[in-house]
Design a protein around this motif. Structure first.
Motif, short mmCIF file in Angstrom:
data_model
loop_
_atom_site.label_atom_id
_atom_site.label_comp_id
_atom_site.label_asym_id
_atom_site.label_seq_id
_atom_site.Cartn_x
_atom_site.Cartn_y
_atom_site.Cartn_z
N TRP A 111 11.55 -1.12 -14.01
CA TRP A 111 12.63 -1.69 -13.20
C TRP A 111 12.50 -1.24 -11.75
CZ3 TRP A 111 15.87 1.36 -10.41
CH2 TRP A 111 15.90 2.73 -10.73
N GLY A 112 12.03 -0.01 -11.56
CA GLY A 112 11.88 0.50 -10.20
C GLY A 112 10.86 -0.29 -9.40
N ARG A 113 9.73 -0.60 -10.03
CA ARG A 113 8.71 -1.38 -9.34
C ARG A 113 9.19 -2.82 -9.10
NH1 ARG A 113 3.35 -0.75 -7.74
NH2 ARG A 113 4.05 1.43 -7.75
N TRP A 114 9.98 -3.35 -10.03
CA TRP A 114 10.52 -4.71 -9.87
C TRP A 114 11.42 -4.77 -8.63
CZ3 TRP A 114 15.56 -6.65 -9.89
CH2 TRP A 114 15.67 -8.04 -9.95
N VAL A 115 12.28 -3.78 -8.47
CA VAL A 115 13.17 -3.72 -7.30
C VAL A 115 12.35 -3.61 -6.01
CG1 VAL A 115 14.90 -2.31 -6.09
CG2 VAL A 115 15.13 -2.75 -8.55
N GLN A 116 11.34 -2.75 -6.02
CA GLN A 116 10.50 -2.57 -4.83
C GLN A 116 9.80 -3.86 -4.43
OE1 GLN A 116 8.13 0.75 -6.31
NE2 GLN A 116 9.17 2.17 -4.91
N LYS A 117 9.30 -4.59 -5.41
CA LYS A 117 8.59 -5.83 -5.11
C LYS A 117 9.54 -6.91 -4.59
CE LYS A 117 4.48 -5.34 -8.00
NZ LYS A 117 3.66 -5.93 -9.09
N LYS A 118 10.78 -6.93 -5.10
CA LYS A 118 11.75 -7.91 -4.61
C LYS A 118 12.09 -7.63 -3.15
CE LYS A 118 12.27 -10.49 -8.23
NZ LYS A 118 11.83 -11.92 -8.22
N PHE A 119 12.28 -6.36 -2.81
CA PHE A 119 12.53 -5.99 -1.42
C PHE A 119 11.34 -6.38 -0.54
CE2 PHE A 119 16.23 -3.62 -2.60
CZ PHE A 119 16.92 -3.38 -1.42
N GLN A 120 10.14 -6.09 -1.05
CA GLN A 120 8.93 -6.40 -0.30
C GLN A 120 8.80 -7.91 -0.03
OE1 GLN A 120 5.34 -5.05 -2.23
NE2 GLN A 120 4.07 -6.48 -1.06
N LYS A 121 9.15 -8.71 -1.03
CA LYS A 121 9.01 -10.15 -0.92
C LYS A 121 10.01 -10.77 0.03
CE LYS A 121 8.95 -14.39 -3.73
NZ LYS A 121 9.05 -14.93 -5.12
N GLU A 124 0.82 -1.21 0.00
CA GLU A 124 0.00 0.00 0.00
C GLU A 124 0.85 1.26 0.00
OE1 GLU A 124 -4.03 0.12 2.10
OE2 GLU A 124 -2.74 1.26 3.46
N SER A 125 2.02 1.19 0.67
CA SER A 125 2.90 2.36 0.72
C SER A 125 3.39 2.75 -0.68
CB SER A 125 4.09 2.09 1.64
OG SER A 125 4.96 1.13 1.09
N LEU A 126 3.49 1.78 -1.58
CA LEU A 126 4.00 2.06 -2.93
C LEU A 126 3.05 2.92 -3.75
CD1 LEU A 126 5.49 -1.43 -3.91
CD2 LEU A 126 6.67 0.57 -2.99
N SER A 127 1.78 2.97 -3.35
CA SER A 127 0.82 3.79 -4.08
C SER A 127 0.44 5.04 -3.31
CB SER A 127 -0.44 2.97 -4.40
OG SER A 127 -1.06 2.53 -3.21
N ILE A 181 12.45 -9.04 2.12
CA ILE A 181 12.86 -8.32 3.32
C ILE A 181 11.66 -7.86 4.15
CG2 ILE A 181 14.17 -6.33 4.20
CD1 ILE A 181 15.94 -6.52 1.78
N GLY A 182 10.52 -7.65 3.50
CA GLY A 182 9.32 -7.27 4.24
C GLY A 182 8.92 -5.82 4.09
N PHE A 183 9.79 -5.00 3.51
CA PHE A 183 9.41 -3.61 3.27
C PHE A 183 9.83 -3.23 1.85
CE2 PHE A 183 13.85 -3.08 4.36
CZ PHE A 183 14.28 -2.01 3.59
N ALA A 184 9.18 -2.18 1.34
CA ALA A 184 9.47 -1.75 -0.02
C ALA A 184 10.13 -0.38 0.02
CB ALA A 184 8.17 -1.68 -0.84
N PRO A 185 11.35 -0.22 -0.51
CA PRO A 185 12.01 1.08 -0.51
C PRO A 185 11.26 2.07 -1.40
CG PRO A 185 13.23 -0.46 -1.87
CD PRO A 185 12.14 -1.25 -1.21
N CYS A 186 10.99 3.24 -0.86
CA CYS A 186 10.29 4.27 -1.62
C CYS A 186 11.22 5.46 -1.85
CB CYS A 186 9.04 4.75 -0.86
SG CYS A 186 7.86 3.46 -0.46
N ILE A 187 11.07 6.11 -2.97
CA ILE A 187 11.78 7.36 -3.23
C ILE A 187 10.77 8.48 -2.96
CG2 ILE A 187 12.98 8.76 -4.95
CD1 ILE A 187 13.82 6.21 -6.34
N PHE A 188 10.98 9.19 -1.88
CA PHE A 188 10.01 10.20 -1.46
C PHE A 188 10.73 11.43 -0.91
CE2 PHE A 188 10.99 7.65 2.23
CZ PHE A 188 11.09 8.58 3.26
#
Length: 361
Positions: free
Chosen positions: A268-278, A216-219, A280-287
């Protein structure tokens, strides 16, 4: 003689007016300075929490590892020895500290946005509860302020209820950070912890789960009211297993305090985020938010936008030792309906148009 008296009186009146004017100016300057100091304290209080959230665990881990290589190695050995014996404490509710929860820094934190907690129904102390918190936002600022501190007087609004904000279990493997989190009543969001709190910790427990999580944080972005909930049913299963009531909770403004770079599906950015989420448990965001000294620059300080957390009506659940999928689907549907209803009832009070619709993904 009369002329001298009149002149003398005029001087006194003039002097009095000057003194009064000077005092008024001094009072205005003092109030202005006090207002500036208050604002800076609010900014600093928020920044210290953001930096703690992002870096405290890693920083303390590095310092302790370095301490092993110095003359102070005994301190690190003693801490890690104690850590071994204390490892399971977070799973049993941790060590809540009312002193920490009542720190003045949290009141400055609250007033920066500001954040407020709205109660719509009473909660019985003879029941246990699972709050579904929506949306996640970037950091869940409203969830932390309302349920891990007393800044918005959660204990007075819900007397006899002990709130436990559930977060990533990995945070409790970080030295020092784990102590900081536990002092606020924060616990790991895993099965063992929730089972313990809902079955071996008496009644009056309220576990706050940010249901949408990393996905949810990714959106999360300003102007968007969307929740990741359609296929999130684990919290409903736990509620049924323990007979804990479900409480929908929506935080208006949670998505407004940071701006995020949104990567499109397939990029590629969303692919990296989903791999982290899967893994490690969190998704890195650029904010980004605003700067420390100016709202016109970029930085880690969130924008000062109001966050209002509305706690809805509890949904009473039966205690089912082995809830069927049909049972889970039924109460999940009831929960989704209650959340949408809560959003629709309060959206216009907090600046949203009547036409705004809560997007349930």
């Amino acid at each position: 003689m009369k002329t001298l008296i009149a002149a003398y009186s005029g001087v006194l009146r003039g002097t009095g007016s000057s003194i009064l004017s000077a005092l008024q100016d001094l009072f205005s300057i003092t109030c202005l300075n006090r207002s500036k100091v208050e604002k800076q304290l609010q900014v600093i209080s928020v920044l210290q929490w953001v930096l703690s959230f992002l870096m405290l665990g890693v920083t303390c881990s590095v310092i302790l590892m370095y301490t092993f290589c110095t003359d102070c190695w005994l301190i690190a050995v003693l801490y890690f020895t104690w850590l071994v014996f204390d490892w399971n404490t977070p799973k049993k509710g941790g060590r809540r500290s009312q002193w920490v929860r009542n720190w003045a820094v949290w009141r400055y934190f609250r007033d920066y946005f500001p954040i407020q907690l709205v109660k719509t129904h009473n909660l019985l102390t003879t029941r246990n509860y699972i709050f579904g918190y929506h949306p996640h936002g970037i950091m869940g600022l409203g969830a932390f302020c309302n349920f891990s501190t007393e800044a918005t007087e959660v204990s007075k609004k819900f007397p006899g209820i002990r709130p436990y904000l559930a977060t990533l279990a990995g945070n409790f493997r970080m030295p020092v950070l784990r102590e900081y989190l536990m002092s606020g009543g924060i616990c790991p969001v895993n099965r063992d912890t929730i089972d313990y709190l809902l079955s071996k910790n008496g009644s009056g427990n309220a576990i706050i789960i940010v249901v949408g999580g990393a996905a949810e944080s990714l959106s999360s972005m300003p102007g968007k009211n969307a929740v990741t909930l359609r296929n999130r049913k684990g919290f409903v299963k736990l509620a049924l297993h323990h007979g804990a009531d479900l409480v929908p909770t929506y935080s208006f403004g949670e998505n407004e305090v940071y701006k995020q770079v949104i990567f499109e599906e397939g990029s590629w950015g969303r692919w990296v985020q989903k791999k982290f989420q899967k893994y490690i448990g969190f998704a890195p965001c650029i904010f980004h938010g605003r700067g420390l000294f100016s709202s016109d620059t970029w930085g880690l300080v969130p924008y000062s936008k109001p966050i209002t957390t509305v706690v809805g009506e509890p949904i009473t659940t039966p205690k089912l030792e082995h809830p069927t999928q049909q049972d889970i689907d039924l109460y999940h549907a009831m929960y989704v309906e209650a959340l949408v209803k809560l959003f629709d009832q309060h959206k216009t009070k907090f600046g949203l148009p009547e036409t705004e619709v809560l997007e349930v993904n």
